[in-house]
Design a protein around this motif. Structure first.
Motif, PDB file in Angstrom:
ATOM      1  N   ALA A  22     -10.599  12.932 120.988  1.00 40.09           N
ATOM      2  CA  ALA A  22      -9.183  13.165 121.259  1.00 40.09           C
ATOM      3  C   ALA A  22      -8.955  14.353 122.175  1.00 40.09           C
ATOM      4  N   CYS A  23      -7.959  14.201 123.016  1.00 39.86           N
ATOM      5  CA  CYS A  23      -7.484  15.276 123.876  1.00 39.86           C
ATOM      6  C   CYS A  23      -7.078  16.441 122.988  1.00 39.86           C
ATOM      7  N   SER A  24      -7.287  17.618 123.466  1.00 36.05           N
ATOM      8  CA  SER A  24      -6.866  18.783 122.683  1.00 36.05           C
ATOM      9  C   SER A  24      -6.037  19.709 123.559  1.00 36.05           C
ATOM     10  N   GLY A  25      -5.270  19.112 124.471  1.00 30.94           N
ATOM     11  CA  GLY A  25      -4.442  19.883 125.378  1.00 30.94           C
ATOM     12  C   GLY A  25      -3.305  20.593 124.674  1.00 30.94           C
ATOM     13  N   LEU A  26      -2.626  21.447 125.407  1.00 30.05           N
ATOM     14  CA  LEU A  26      -1.564  22.260 124.833  1.00 30.05           C
ATOM     15  C   LEU A  26      -0.198  21.587 124.827  1.00 30.05           C
ATOM     16  N   SER A  27      -0.044  20.499 125.555  1.00 31.88           N
ATOM     17  CA  SER A  27       1.254  19.820 125.591  1.00 31.88           C
ATOM     18  C   SER A  27       1.484  19.066 124.292  1.00 31.88           C
ATOM     19  N   ASN A  28       2.681  18.537 124.133  1.00 32.12           N
ATOM     20  CA  ASN A  28       2.985  17.747 122.935  1.00 32.12           C
ATOM     21  C   ASN A  28       2.071  16.533 122.815  1.00 32.12           C
ATOM     22  N   THR A  29       1.768  15.879 123.940  1.00 32.60           N
ATOM     23  CA  THR A  29       0.921  14.688 123.867  1.00 32.60           C
ATOM     24  C   THR A  29      -0.517  15.049 123.511  1.00 32.60           C
ATOM     25  N   GLY A  30      -0.992  16.193 123.985  1.00 36.21           N
ATOM     26  CA  GLY A  30      -2.325  16.653 123.609  1.00 36.21           C
ATOM     27  C   GLY A  30      -2.418  16.922 122.121  1.00 36.21           C
ATOM     28  N   LYS A  31      -1.412  17.572 121.592  1.00 38.50           N
ATOM     29  CA  LYS A  31      -1.378  17.858 120.158  1.00 38.50           C
ATOM     30  C   LYS A  31      -1.253  16.570 119.341  1.00 38.50           C
ATOM     31  N   LEU A  32      -0.483  15.607 119.851  1.00 39.34           N
ATOM     32  CA  LEU A  32      -0.316  14.340 119.137  1.00 39.34           C
ATOM     33  C   LEU A  32      -1.630  13.564 119.046  1.00 39.34           C
ATOM     34  N   THR A  33      -2.475  13.640 120.075  1.00 46.55           N
ATOM     35  CA  THR A  33      -3.743  12.909 120.008  1.00 46.55           C
ATOM     36  C   THR A  33      -4.612  13.439 118.877  1.00 46.55           C
ATOM     37  N   MET A  34      -4.651  14.765 118.716  1.00 49.27           N
ATOM     38  CA  MET A  34      -5.450  15.332 117.627  1.00 49.27           C
ATOM     39  C   MET A  34      -4.841  14.978 116.274  1.00 49.27           C
ATOM     40  N   GLN A  35      -3.510  14.980 116.191  1.00 50.58           N
ATOM     41  CA  GLN A  35      -2.873  14.594 114.931  1.00 50.58           C
ATOM     42  C   GLN A  35      -3.144  13.123 114.605  1.00 50.58           C
ATOM     43  N   ALA A  36      -3.121  12.280 115.624  1.00 52.00           N
ATOM     44  CA  ALA A  36      -3.402  10.853 115.407  1.00 52.00           C
ATOM     45  C   ALA A  36      -4.845  10.660 114.951  1.00 52.00           C
ATOM     46  N   ALA A  37      -5.777  11.347 115.608  1.00 50.82           N
ATOM     47  CA  ALA A  37      -7.187  11.242 115.223  1.00 50.82           C
ATOM     48  C   ALA A  37      -7.387  11.731 113.790  1.00 50.82           C
ATOM     49  N   SER A  38      -6.746  12.836 113.462  1.00 46.83           N
ATOM     50  CA  SER A  38      -6.851  13.374 112.101  1.00 46.83           C
ATOM     51  C   SER A  38      -6.251  12.417 111.082  1.00 46.83           C
ATOM     52  N   THR A  39      -5.123  11.797 111.419  1.00 47.35           N
ATOM     53  CA  THR A  39      -4.471  10.853 110.513  1.00 47.35           C
ATOM     54  C   THR A  39      -5.367   9.653 110.243  1.00 47.35           C
ATOM     55  N   LEU A  40      -5.930   9.068 111.301  1.00 46.80           N
ATOM     56  CA  LEU A  40      -6.823   7.920 111.124  1.00 46.80           C
ATOM     57  C   LEU A  40      -8.045   8.309 110.285  1.00 46.80           C
ATOM     58  N   THR A  41      -8.598   9.477 110.568  1.00 44.84           N
ATOM     59  CA  THR A  41      -9.776   9.938 109.842  1.00 44.84           C
ATOM     60  C   THR A  41      -9.454  10.198 108.373  1.00 44.84           C
ATOM     61  N   PHE A  42      -8.289  10.767 108.114  1.00 42.65           N
ATOM     62  CA  PHE A  42      -7.883  11.037 106.736  1.00 42.65           C
ATOM     63  C   PHE A  42      -7.656   9.743 105.969  1.00 42.65           C
TER      64      PHE A  42
END
Length: 128
Positions: A22-42
């Motif tokens: 997942a992207c780990s950029g500073l924009s909202n979309t970068g943050k959303l990719t990490m949240q999505a990856a974390s959600t799927l993993t959880f």
């Protein structure tokens, strides 16, 4: 009665584990990719593993050697994590960009958790 070879194929071959790079950029979309990856993993730790692009491709190399599918989850058209994979000579099996899901790239503070729930089915569908 289902034949045994089909069951074995579906369980061990067709249903491979997936590493979400997942992207780990500073924009909202970068943050959303990490949240999505974390959600799927959880929600499905038996299937998904997450890795942040800013930490490098080592986790991806390890997962690829374990026959994981690799999903590149980019935040925007910059495609930073796809570029990192390319530099390492790793080809993603699945690519998805958050901005293609109708989320506009804006400030980091514009992260809306409802986007994760709204797009969760789309993330899962892209992996099937």
């Amino acid at each position: 009665m289902t034949d045994r070879p089909s069951l074995i194929y579906n369980y061990y071959i067709k249903r491979r584990n997936t590493l979400i790079f997942a992207c780990s950029g500073l924009s909202n979309t970068g943050k959303l990719t990490m949240q999505a990856a974390s959600t799927l993993t959880f929600r499905r730790p038996d299937i998904y593993r997450a890795a942040a692009a800013h930490k490098g491709v080592e986790a991806t190399e390890n997962a690829a050697s374990e026959s994981f599918r690799i999903m590149a989850l980019d935040g925007c058209t910059d495609r930073c994590d796809t570029k990192k994979l390319d530099e390492a000579g790793i080809q993603a099996d699945v690519s998805l960009m958050v901005t293609e899901l109708g989320i506009e790239k804006t400030r980091p503070s514009d992260v809306n958790p409802e986007y994760i729930e709204k797009n969760y089915p789309g993330y899962k569908r892209s992996l099937n």
